[in-house]
Scaffold this motif. Structure first.
Motif, PDB file in Angstrom:
ATOM      1  N   THR A  71       0.827  -1.212   0.000  1.00  0.00           N
ATOM      2  CA  THR A  71       0.000   0.000   0.000  1.00  0.00           C
ATOM      3  C   THR A  71       0.860   1.261   0.000  1.00  0.00           C
ATOM      4  O   THR A  71       0.628   2.183  -0.786  1.00  0.00           O
ATOM      5  N   SER A  79       2.746   1.594  -3.326  1.00  0.00           N
ATOM      6  CA  SER A  79       1.834   1.995  -4.405  1.00  0.00           C
ATOM      7  C   SER A  79       1.471   3.476  -4.290  1.00  0.00           C
ATOM      8  O   SER A  79       1.418   4.185  -5.300  1.00  0.00           O
ATOM      9  N   ALA A  80       1.235   3.936  -3.076  1.00  0.00           N
ATOM     10  CA  ALA A  80       0.884   5.347  -2.875  1.00  0.00           C
ATOM     11  C   ALA A  80       2.020   6.260  -3.314  1.00  0.00           C
ATOM     12  O   ALA A  80       1.795   7.265  -3.996  1.00  0.00           O
ATOM     13  N   VAL A  81       3.251   5.903  -2.953  1.00  0.00           N
ATOM     14  CA  VAL A  81       4.404   6.714  -3.363  1.00  0.00           C
ATOM     15  C   VAL A  81       4.564   6.660  -4.880  1.00  0.00           C
ATOM     16  O   VAL A  81       4.812   7.677  -5.527  1.00  0.00           O
ATOM     17  N   TRP A  89       2.272   6.089  -7.259  1.00  0.00           N
ATOM     18  CA  TRP A  89       1.218   6.835  -7.946  1.00  0.00           C
ATOM     19  C   TRP A  89       1.400   8.340  -7.767  1.00  0.00           C
ATOM     20  O   TRP A  89       1.124   9.114  -8.688  1.00  0.00           O
ATOM     21  N   SER A  90       1.854   8.753  -6.606  1.00  0.00           N
ATOM     22  CA  SER A  90       1.986  10.199  -6.361  1.00  0.00           C
ATOM     23  C   SER A  90       3.175  10.821  -7.080  1.00  0.00           C
ATOM     24  O   SER A  90       3.218  12.023  -7.296  1.00  0.00           O
ATOM     25  N   THR A  91       4.145   9.997  -7.479  1.00  0.00           N
ATOM     26  CA  THR A  91       5.344  10.533  -8.115  1.00  0.00           C
ATOM     27  C   THR A  91       5.234  10.538  -9.632  1.00  0.00           C
ATOM     28  O   THR A  91       5.999  11.209 -10.309  1.00  0.00           O
ATOM     29  N   ARG A  92       4.320   9.807 -10.213  1.00  0.00           N
ATOM     30  CA  ARG A  92       4.093   9.782 -11.663  1.00  0.00           C
ATOM     31  C   ARG A  92       5.353   9.404 -12.447  1.00  0.00           C
ATOM     32  O   ARG A  92       5.834  10.162 -13.277  1.00  0.00           O
ATOM     33  N   PRO A 137      10.590   9.780  -4.323  1.00  0.00           N
ATOM     34  CA  PRO A 137      10.501  11.242  -4.211  1.00  0.00           C
ATOM     35  C   PRO A 137      11.858  11.934  -4.372  1.00  0.00           C
ATOM     36  O   PRO A 137      11.932  12.996  -4.995  1.00  0.00           O
ATOM     37  N   GLY A 143      10.695  13.247  -7.648  1.00  0.00           N
ATOM     38  CA  GLY A 143       9.946  14.378  -7.118  1.00  0.00           C
ATOM     39  C   GLY A 143      10.804  15.600  -6.840  1.00  0.00           C
ATOM     40  O   GLY A 143      10.448  16.721  -7.197  1.00  0.00           O
TER      41      GLY A 143
END
Length: 196
Positions: free
Chosen positions: A27, A30-32, A34-37, A111, A115
């Motif tokens: 989880t 996946s969150a990292v 998706w947030s970093t594209r 990130p 990022g």
């Protein structure tokens, strides 16, 4: 050598629950992700040979996160049994602190690299991640449960490859990832500044 540090360690309830132990890294990872594209930036960079297409990363990381979560659960469950020697219990608990640290380092890489455009720090991070996990696999594999150590082997192999990709991509882009980004229509925008 490390020690068990409760303040730097995930709660025991995470390690004692198989679903929580497996789903937490999946989880968070996946969150990292998706947030970093990743794909948009990834495709615009000069990269070393053998780089995989961006579609490979999601499935590979999901499997690796699941394996590392299962290894953590198994090492904790088997290693902290009251029937074990104190040295085995200590090694299992030390491993939970190392595991938590490595998970933090893992989640920080993307990130840092994509990022914040800090490829040098990201490469240092992935090399530290490789070292921590190699030690963790040895600790759990030799002092707690051999299977738990071996479950980390694919992760360590991938981290070695990721170290190569991180250093190679950083080097080929002069350690500055802000120079080229693809726009929505596929054109390349050069120069420093915000991504479009």
């Amino acid at each position: 050598m490390t020690t068990y540090i409760p303040q730097l360690t995930l709660p025991e309830s995470v390690f004692s629950s198989l679903p929580a132990s497996i789903l937490l890294p999946i989880t968070l990872g996946s969150a990292v992700g998706w947030s970093t594209r990743l794909p948009r930036t990834y495709l615009s960079l000069r990269q070393p040979p053998l780089r995989p297409p961006p579609q490979v990363f999601g499935p590979v990381w999901t499997i690796l996160y699941g394996l590392m979560g299962y290894a953590a659960h198994r090492a904790y469950r088997l290693g902290t049994s009251p029937l074990n020697l104190p040295s085995t219990i200590s090694a299992a608990r030390q491993g939970t602190t190392l595991y938590t640290i490595q998970l933090g380092l893992n989640l920080l890489w993307m990130p840092l690299f994509f990022g914040w455009n800090r490829p040098i720090l990201a490469t240092v991070d992935v090399l530290a991640l490789l070292g921590v996990n190699s030690y963790l696999a040895w600790l759990w594999g030799t002092k707690v449960d051999a299977t738990s150590g071996w479950l980390l082997a694919p992760y360590i192999a991938w981290l070695g490859f990721a170290s190569y990709l991180s250093a190679g991509t950083g080097y080929l882009n002069n350690w500055d990832l802000s120079g080229a980004y693809k726009t929505a229509d596929g054109e390349t925008k050069k120069g420093k500044g915000k991504r479009t």
